[in-house]
Design an enzyme around this catalytic site. Sequence first.
Site, PDB file in Angstrom:
ATOM      1  N   ASP A 112       0.834  -1.205   0.000  1.00  0.00           N
ATOM      2  CA  ASP A 112       0.000   0.000   0.000  1.00  0.00           C
ATOM      3  C   ASP A 112       0.869   1.255   0.000  1.00  0.00           C
ATOM      4  O   ASP A 112       2.018   1.226   0.443  1.00  0.00           O
ATOM      5  CB  ASP A 112      -0.859   0.073   1.275  1.00  0.00           C
ATOM      6  CG  ASP A 112      -1.853  -1.051   1.357  1.00  0.00           C
ATOM      7  OD1 ASP A 112      -2.176  -1.626   0.316  1.00  0.00           O
ATOM      8  OD2 ASP A 112      -2.290  -1.345   2.493  1.00  0.00           O
TER       9      ASP A 112
HETATM   10  N1  URA Z   1      -1.391  -5.850   3.934  1.00  0.00           N
HETATM   11  C1  URA Z   1      -1.804  -4.571   3.967  1.00  0.00           C
HETATM   12  O1  URA Z   1      -2.809  -4.267   4.577  1.00  0.00           O
HETATM   13  N2  URA Z   1      -1.087  -3.652   3.304  1.00  0.00           N
HETATM   14  C2  URA Z   1       0.045  -3.939   2.618  1.00  0.00           C
HETATM   15  O2  URA Z   1       0.668  -3.052   2.036  1.00  0.00           O
HETATM   16  C3  URA Z   1       0.465  -5.276   2.600  1.00  0.00           C
HETATM   17  C4  URA Z   1      -0.271  -6.216   3.268  1.00  0.00           C
END
Ligand code: URA
Length: 226
Positions: free
Chosen positions: A78
């Site tokens: 993310d």
């Molecule tokens: N899980 C999440 O919530 N975000 C990420 O970036 C990776 C795994």
Amino acid sequence: MRVGGRVVRELGTGVEADARVEVDGRIVRPAATRTYVVLHKPPGVMTTLRDPEGRRTVADVVRRAGVTARVLPVGRLDYDTSGVLLLTDDGEITNILTHPRFGVEKTYRATLRGRLEPAAVEKILRGVRLDEGRAAPALVRVVAVRRDVSLVDITIHEGRNRQVRRMFEVVEHPVLALVRLRFGPISLGELAPGAVRPVTERELAALHRIAAEAKDDADSRSESPG
Ligand code: URA
């Protein structure tokens, strides 16, 4: 040395990747030309090559760190998540490592709001229900619990969208910060945010082992009746 049958005496002569190169009458093949790099993705960076909104991308970060090969991210973190991200121009290994069936293990360190109680840990260990179906059981290690925040390491092998954040939302401990510490055989170690390093021989061998096992698994499934 002969290149395409023509004798070449100049040191450092460039040759096409598919040229037939002979040294002392024996054909030599070029060393593997794939590039595999590990980035410590900083928060506030998109895991894409280009962003229509002009935000910084992992492509900008690796280029700035001196990587010239056209590498693509293996999977996604993310915008606000930081940590280990593999990038490569090896499309085959990318397909295998990101395929849901061959779920590579990933470990994240999550900073959570609130004191994580054993009942919530138990739920995560068993697999919480997400909108699109139950998440597979995860491994959880509580690192520290303070008055209003908890620090936990969570290992999952699925790769659903915002999975870790959503899993902790279900148990009412929103994620305040998320760092990926490990992607399969690749650990973040001391790599600084924004820095890039090549994968080690050992990591590469392990990645190829995972890919080979995945291929064997796919082959045996396609052979088995039903
Ligand atoms: N899980 C999440 O919530 N975000 C990420 O970036 C990776 C795994």
